[in-house]
Motif scaffolding. Sequence first.
Motif, PDB file in Angstrom:
ATOM      1  N   ARG A 288      58.018  14.917  83.708  1.00  0.00           N
ATOM      2  CA  ARG A 288      58.044  16.452  83.924  1.00  0.00           C
ATOM      3  C   ARG A 288      56.168  17.100  83.673  1.00  0.00           C
ATOM      4  NH1 ARG A 288      61.499  18.781  79.184  1.00  0.00           N
ATOM      5  NH2 ARG A 288      60.924  21.054  80.137  1.00  0.00           N
ATOM      6  N   TYR A 289      55.464  16.422  82.891  1.00  0.00           N
ATOM      7  CA  TYR A 289      54.586  17.027  82.667  1.00  0.00           C
ATOM      8  C   TYR A 289      53.307  16.567  82.799  1.00  0.00           C
ATOM      9  CZ  TYR A 289      57.804  18.269  78.825  1.00  0.00           C
ATOM     10  OH  TYR A 289      58.869  18.211  77.833  1.00  0.00           O
ATOM     11  N   TYR A 290      53.783  15.229  84.418  1.00  0.00           N
ATOM     12  CA  TYR A 290      52.552  15.004  85.122  1.00  0.00           C
ATOM     13  C   TYR A 290      51.700  15.761  85.523  1.00  0.00           C
ATOM     14  CZ  TYR A 290      53.932  10.554  85.372  1.00  0.00           C
ATOM     15  OH  TYR A 290      54.413   9.110  84.672  1.00  0.00           O
ATOM     16  N   ALA A 291      52.104  17.579  86.330  1.00  0.00           N
ATOM     17  CA  ALA A 291      51.141  18.285  86.392  1.00  0.00           C
ATOM     18  C   ALA A 291      50.457  18.994  85.715  1.00  0.00           C
ATOM     19  CB  ALA A 291      51.851  19.687  87.376  1.00  0.00           C
TER      20      ALA A 291
ATOM     21  N   HIS B  14      53.933   3.903  88.198  1.00  0.00           N
ATOM     22  CA  HIS B  14      54.752   4.061  89.943  1.00  0.00           C
ATOM     23  C   HIS B  14      55.351   5.302  89.317  1.00  0.00           C
ATOM     24  CE1 HIS B  14      51.658   0.941  92.005  1.00  0.00           C
ATOM     25  NE2 HIS B  14      52.009   1.155  90.750  1.00  0.00           N
ATOM     26  N   VAL B  15      55.742   6.060  89.899  1.00  0.00           N
ATOM     27  CA  VAL B  15      56.778   6.950  89.698  1.00  0.00           C
ATOM     28  C   VAL B  15      57.476   7.177  91.071  1.00  0.00           C
ATOM     29  CG1 VAL B  15      56.871   7.884  87.507  1.00  0.00           C
ATOM     30  CG2 VAL B  15      55.834   9.332  89.376  1.00  0.00           C
ATOM     31  N   GLN B  16      58.807   8.068  91.700  1.00  0.00           N
ATOM     32  CA  GLN B  16      59.331   8.747  93.057  1.00  0.00           C
ATOM     33  C   GLN B  16      59.770  10.259  92.472  1.00  0.00           C
ATOM     34  OE1 GLN B  16      58.456   7.272  95.343  1.00  0.00           O
ATOM     35  NE2 GLN B  16      58.231   5.455  94.769  1.00  0.00           N
ATOM     36  N   PRO B  17      59.724  10.127  93.275  1.00  0.00           N
ATOM     37  CA  PRO B  17      60.306  12.517  93.258  1.00  0.00           C
ATOM     38  C   PRO B  17      61.641  11.989  92.862  1.00  0.00           C
ATOM     39  CG  PRO B  17      59.109  12.102  95.255  1.00  0.00           C
ATOM     40  CD  PRO B  17      59.351  10.640  94.661  1.00  0.00           C
ATOM     41  N   SER B  18      62.514  11.199  92.518  1.00  0.00           N
ATOM     42  CA  SER B  18      63.676  10.721  92.550  1.00  0.00           C
ATOM     43  C   SER B  18      64.194  10.639  91.421  1.00  0.00           C
ATOM     44  CB  SER B  18      64.590   9.135  93.074  1.00  0.00           C
ATOM     45  OG  SER B  18      63.792   8.268  92.673  1.00  0.00           O
ATOM     46  N   ASP B  19      62.522  10.555  90.957  1.00  0.00           N
ATOM     47  CA  ASP B  19      62.497  10.116  88.725  1.00  0.00           C
ATOM     48  C   ASP B  19      62.243  11.917  88.282  1.00  0.00           C
ATOM     49  OD1 ASP B  19      62.774   7.759  89.180  1.00  0.00           O
ATOM     50  OD2 ASP B  19      60.798   7.100  89.485  1.00  0.00           O
ATOM     51  N   GLY B  20      62.178  13.097  89.312  1.00  0.00           N
ATOM     52  CA  GLY B  20      61.401  14.347  88.860  1.00  0.00           C
ATOM     53  C   GLY B  20      60.223  14.426  88.757  1.00  0.00           C
ATOM     54  N   PHE B  21      59.174  13.398  89.798  1.00  0.00           N
ATOM     55  CA  PHE B  21      58.026  13.636  89.429  1.00  0.00           C
ATOM     56  C   PHE B  21      57.741  14.432  90.723  1.00  0.00           C
ATOM     57  CE2 PHE B  21      53.922  12.108  92.122  1.00  0.00           C
ATOM     58  CZ  PHE B  21      52.877  12.295  91.246  1.00  0.00           C
ATOM     59  N   ASN B  22      57.022  15.913  90.614  1.00  0.00           N
ATOM     60  CA  ASN B  22      57.395  17.241  91.080  1.00  0.00           C
ATOM     61  C   ASN B  22      55.357  16.670  92.376  1.00  0.00           C
ATOM     62  OD1 ASN B  22      56.532  19.315  92.363  1.00  0.00           O
ATOM     63  ND2 ASN B  22      57.568  20.449  90.705  1.00  0.00           N
ATOM     64  N   VAL B  23      55.651  16.290  93.940  1.00  0.00           N
ATOM     65  CA  VAL B  23      54.479  16.807  94.369  1.00  0.00           C
ATOM     66  C   VAL B  23      53.686  17.733  94.748  1.00  0.00           C
ATOM     67  CG1 VAL B  23      53.716  15.555  96.489  1.00  0.00           C
ATOM     68  CG2 VAL B  23      55.059  13.935  95.671  1.00  0.00           C
TER      69      VAL B  23
END
Length: 672
Positions: free
Chosen positions: A292-295, A327-336
């Motif tokens: 959730r803090y990637y961006a 390796h993360v997916q949008p289903s993990d909360g990754f906000n593309v």
Amino acid sequence: MSDAFSAIPAAVHRNLSDKLYEKRKNAALELESTVKNLTSSGGHDKISKIIEMLIKEFAKSPQSNHRQGGLIGLAAVTIGLSSEAAQFLEQIVPPVVKSFSDQDSRVRYSACEALYNIAKVVRGEFIIFFNQIFDALCKLSADSDADVQSAAHLLDHLVKDIVTLSDEFSIEEFVPLLKERMNVLNPYVRQFLVGWITVLDGVPEIDLLGFLPDFLDGLFNMLSDSSHEIRQQAYSALSEFLQEIQDSPSVDYGRMAEILVQRASSPDEFTRLTAITWINEFVKLWGDQLVRYYADILGAILPCISDKEEKIRVVARETNELLRSIHVQPSDGFNVGAILSVARRQLSSDYEATRIEALNWISALLNKHRTEVMCFLDDIFDTLIKALSDSSDDVVLLVLEVHAGVAKDPQHFRQLIVFLVHNFRADNSLLERRGALIVRRLCVLLDAERVYRELSTILEGEDNLDFASTMVQALNLILLTSSELSKLRDLLRGSLVNPEGKELLVALYASWCHSPMAMISLCLLAQAYQHASVVIQSLVEEDINVKFLVQLDKLIRLLETPIFTYLRLQLLEPGSYTWLLKTLYGLLITAFLSCMQQSSAFKILRTRLKTVPTYSFSGGVHFFQYMHRHEDGGETEDNNINTSHQGINFAARLKQFENVQKQHRAQTKDLE
């Protein structure tokens, strides 16, 4: 109150307010003895009355000497009470603490002395007043009087010793007070606070690490202090906390990540380096949990990649690679969408390295999460198009890779080429500076034939005829010179015998009509020599302008390059390639009539034609006689290649060319 006066000799009462310290001290010793006797005899009520008298008559007196006497008296009472002092602390401690803010420095000093003596007696029992005492000491650490500072320093040491051994100390109640003070700028206060943080963190029974997010920002704030000593103290404390985090990563890393992101953009170099180092460690420890803090993290890292300090650049690059490898997916909360938004903003950075990494992120997202990226395409497309004007070739090449990734979808391929032509039209300098680079790279990434066919379709209906002419000339030059388009040239060379080549020639023809020299070049490449000659003959005086002559000069020079080796070899058989000769002589005559005879290009072509062997013509007939003989009723082309062009209606094509040229002449007249 009368009980208090009766219990204390009049001399003691009088000497407590004396100006001389020695008299006040002696009076305090007598008071201590009196209290001891009362304690042993159970006279607690009288002791309470004495304390009330000391507060009312002395500690609250408007006279400085009285206030000092009251403070030393309260300390004496505490010493006299000894082990029973705890039950009277609610009376004794508050007036002493209040005296820390007295306007008279001597009173403040006496307050420090008094509380020191009280604390030595009661030890951990006075922890219930810790927050008030801490707050007072915090202020005294920056006192204007050096003696008061010194006294406060001694008291502070004693309080620290007591707290580290106490079971009653509440870290939960203390941290809010610490947090409130952390942004104070006074250097003495800062040293005081860091000192307490360091001491408390060293106590195994106190979990200060769990509260680190509450005061982390304050510690980072101290890294930019003007005092080297404070900076080092803050850095040492932070280093210790980071080590603890590495050994036992059970903290609120999310809240801290938010703080670190903000500090990574600090104008202070030392602060930026420390923040980015912490971020690096967080990504190593909890990369997959920081989704959730990637961006936000990426927004902090990308600018640091171009930092003026090499150490920061190195750590930022490593962190960037670590983050991108998770390796993360949008289903993990990754906000593309959020990541794309950060990358889009960083494309406006003044620094090439940051722009490149922003593009690498967009490219990586496109490869891993294409569906999601395409949903946000409208948000970033204009920015990506504008990036084609970037001052860096490396950036432009990466932009093109991203565009190519998007354009795998036919709909977006068309959109890309349309936008590209639009940008070339709007910014002529872009076409001049980057046209060749952009087109060549797209041809590699998206298939040259596909790109040229789409460009030709768009330019065929272009209303701005001058731009269309310029664009076609640029595309033609790229076609004739770029190694990336060698297969396309091979396809066109066989266009009169190869169905695929024929289709390509027809596809390009309509747009190539915008430029006579481009058309002639295309015909020479396709070995449609008779049509090339006819095109030359169709030109009128208005068509032979400066642009035409510049293009003619370029074509003549290109005829001497390896690309046209086959053409020069054909000149060794003039009897079989008479239309080729006629075309080249047409170019030579055009150059001559345009007063280009002094140019090097004219001399090159003339020399080339002089080398054409004459013996191949039957009976030694002169070339022009031979050509005249074949102009009417002769074969339509020179050899098998040129006669097998069924399906290409060159007569209709010529009319198309002439109509387009008429439009150009009309537009030129209108502009005049």
